[in-house]
Enzyme design. Structure first.
Site, PDB file in Angstrom:
ATOM      1  N   LYS A  18       0.816  -1.216   0.000  1.00 34.12           N
ATOM      2  CA  LYS A  18       0.000   0.000   0.000  1.00 34.12           C
ATOM      3  C   LYS A  18       0.849   1.265   0.000  1.00 34.12           C
ATOM      4  O   LYS A  18       0.500   2.260  -0.628  1.00 34.12           O
ATOM      5  CB  LYS A  18      -0.943  -0.003   1.210  1.00 34.12           C
ATOM      6  CG  LYS A  18      -2.066  -1.013   1.105  1.00 34.12           C
ATOM      7  CD  LYS A  18      -3.083  -0.820   2.216  1.00 34.12           C
ATOM      8  CE  LYS A  18      -4.268  -1.746   2.037  1.00 34.12           C
ATOM      9  NZ  LYS A  18      -5.309  -1.545   3.058  1.00 34.12           N
ATOM     10  N   LYS A  21      -5.692  -8.806  -7.326  1.00 29.81           N
ATOM     11  CA  LYS A  21      -6.945  -8.936  -6.597  1.00 29.81           C
ATOM     12  C   LYS A  21      -7.964  -7.913  -7.079  1.00 29.81           C
ATOM     13  O   LYS A  21      -7.618  -6.760  -7.381  1.00 29.81           O
ATOM     14  CB  LYS A  21      -6.674  -8.741  -5.099  1.00 29.81           C
ATOM     15  CG  LYS A  21      -7.880  -8.956  -4.208  1.00 29.81           C
ATOM     16  CD  LYS A  21      -7.500  -8.702  -2.753  1.00 29.81           C
ATOM     17  CE  LYS A  21      -8.709  -8.813  -1.837  1.00 29.81           C
ATOM     18  NZ  LYS A  21      -8.376  -8.506  -0.435  1.00 29.81           N
ATOM     19  N   LYS A  26     -11.535  -2.125  -4.981  1.00 23.30           N
ATOM     20  CA  LYS A  26     -12.260  -0.869  -5.126  1.00 23.30           C
ATOM     21  C   LYS A  26     -11.350   0.255  -5.582  1.00 23.30           C
ATOM     22  O   LYS A  26     -11.806   1.245  -6.160  1.00 23.30           O
ATOM     23  CB  LYS A  26     -12.909  -0.484  -3.788  1.00 23.30           C
ATOM     24  CG  LYS A  26     -14.051  -1.357  -3.372  1.00 23.30           C
ATOM     25  CD  LYS A  26     -14.609  -0.962  -2.005  1.00 23.30           C
ATOM     26  CE  LYS A  26     -13.854  -1.612  -0.884  1.00 23.30           C
ATOM     27  NZ  LYS A  26     -14.476  -1.398   0.437  1.00 23.30           N
TER      28      LYS A  26
END
Length: 330
Positions: free
Chosen positions: A111, A194, A197
């Site tokens: 991230k 994956k 969103k």
């Protein structure tokens, strides 16, 4: 009967990955366990959020839970920030969590990317808050995706460290529950990533709010390959394998049976049939979500009642933990 806790971040439209990888499995657990399903808004703000969108998304996530089959009469539905004991326990647990343990967490590295030094402390310590979420309710089982298994292992390490430090078997070491054919649903544009969103292209995912035509178009455009037949091979055919997993999870059929049926056909027929299966499952969820979203007072009542139940458990746990740690209570 065990105690189950899990949650989803309210950071935009929930998608097929959230449903198949988490919520669909939660529905089955309601009759077998005591279940608490949290909307983890404190985790959401580890990256910047628009306040109005976060507020709306919190209610929309509650609506999605209920529309997917989470029954407020069977399970506790609440939002994380309404129970301050989550943050309090995260601080207490952070006092016995070595930096070395957090340095091994791969999700922070993914991230933060190249801007690790500019990332906030909350993103780095996110796994400690996740541990607090779980341990606060003495959860015995936690349904998690493959990408969260490392965080659950850290939770077990932290619980063990607490028990050893205070020479008391207070925390139960929670066990993971990983179920179904599609525990990790991949992007429709890249079978090695994956479904998310945060992915820039909306065509990479099927949102629970998508209409029937949009679902069919996204599946038709989903990345495939030039190999004849639809067969399962994650390494060589990640996109085909992902679509087969989705079909199996949505239809309830065995993946091997589906693979045999389409082994001699092209992707056009397979995708058309897959679209029908997905629409059949998602359409009633979408319609129910839209109905629930029109009744904010109902959603707020559900969250308020859930918070009251969650706080009763959380308050008792925090008092016990502080007593064990020797923190003065007047």
């Amino acid at each position: 009967m065990g105690q189950v806790l899990s949650g989803v971040q309210p950071t935009g439209n929930l998608h097929l990955g959230n449903y198949l990888g988490a919520i669909k499995n939660w529905v089955k657990m309601q009759d077998e366990h005591n279940c608490l399903f949290c909307i983890v808004d404190l985790h959401a703000i580890t990256v910047p959020q628009d306040p109005k969108e976060l507020l709306n998304n919190t209610r929309n996530t509650a609506a999605a839970y209920i529309a997917c089959g989470i029954d407020p009469n069977k399970s506790v539905i609440f939002h994380q920030s309404s129970v301050p004991e989550h943050s309090e326990l995260a601080w207490l647990l952070s006092t016995m969590t070595p930096l070395g343990w957090l340095n091994r967490m791969t999700q922070f590295k993914e991230k933060a990317g190249k801007h690790k030094d500019l990332s906030c402390l909350a993103l780095y310590s996110y796994p400690v808050l996740m541990a607090a979420d779980i341990l606060l309710y003495k959860a015995t089982h936690v349904p998690v995706g493959e990408d969260q298994k490392q965080h659950l292992e850290l939770t077990r390490d932290i619980a063990g460290a607490f028990n050893r430090q205070y020479d008391k078997e207070y925390f139960t070491l929670p066990s993971p529950i990983i179920l179904g054919e599609a525990t990790r649903v991949m992007s429709l544009r890249d079978g090695t990533k994956k479904m998310s969103k945060s992915e820039e292209s909306d065509n990479s995912r099927i949102n629970l709010t998508d209409d029937d035509d949009t679902i069919a178009k996204k599946i038709k455009k989903a990345k495939s390959d030039m190999i004849e037949g639809v067969t399962y091979n994650v390494e060589e055919r990640p996109e085909a394998s992902n679509l087969l997993n989705i079909y199996a999870a949505m239809s309830g059929e065995k993946r091997t049976d589906i693979e045999k049926r389409y082994a001699g056909t092209g992707f056009a027929k397979f995708k058309s049939d897959l679209a029908e299966v997905v629409v059949e499952n998602i359409s009633p969820i979408r319609n129910e979500m839209q109905k629930l979203q029109q009744d904010k007072s109902y959603l707020d009542d559900i969250l308020r009642n859930g918070t009251e139940t969650a706080r009763k458990i959380a308050t008792r746990s925090i008092e016990e933990i502080k007593d064990i740690m020797g923190l003065l209570k007047l």
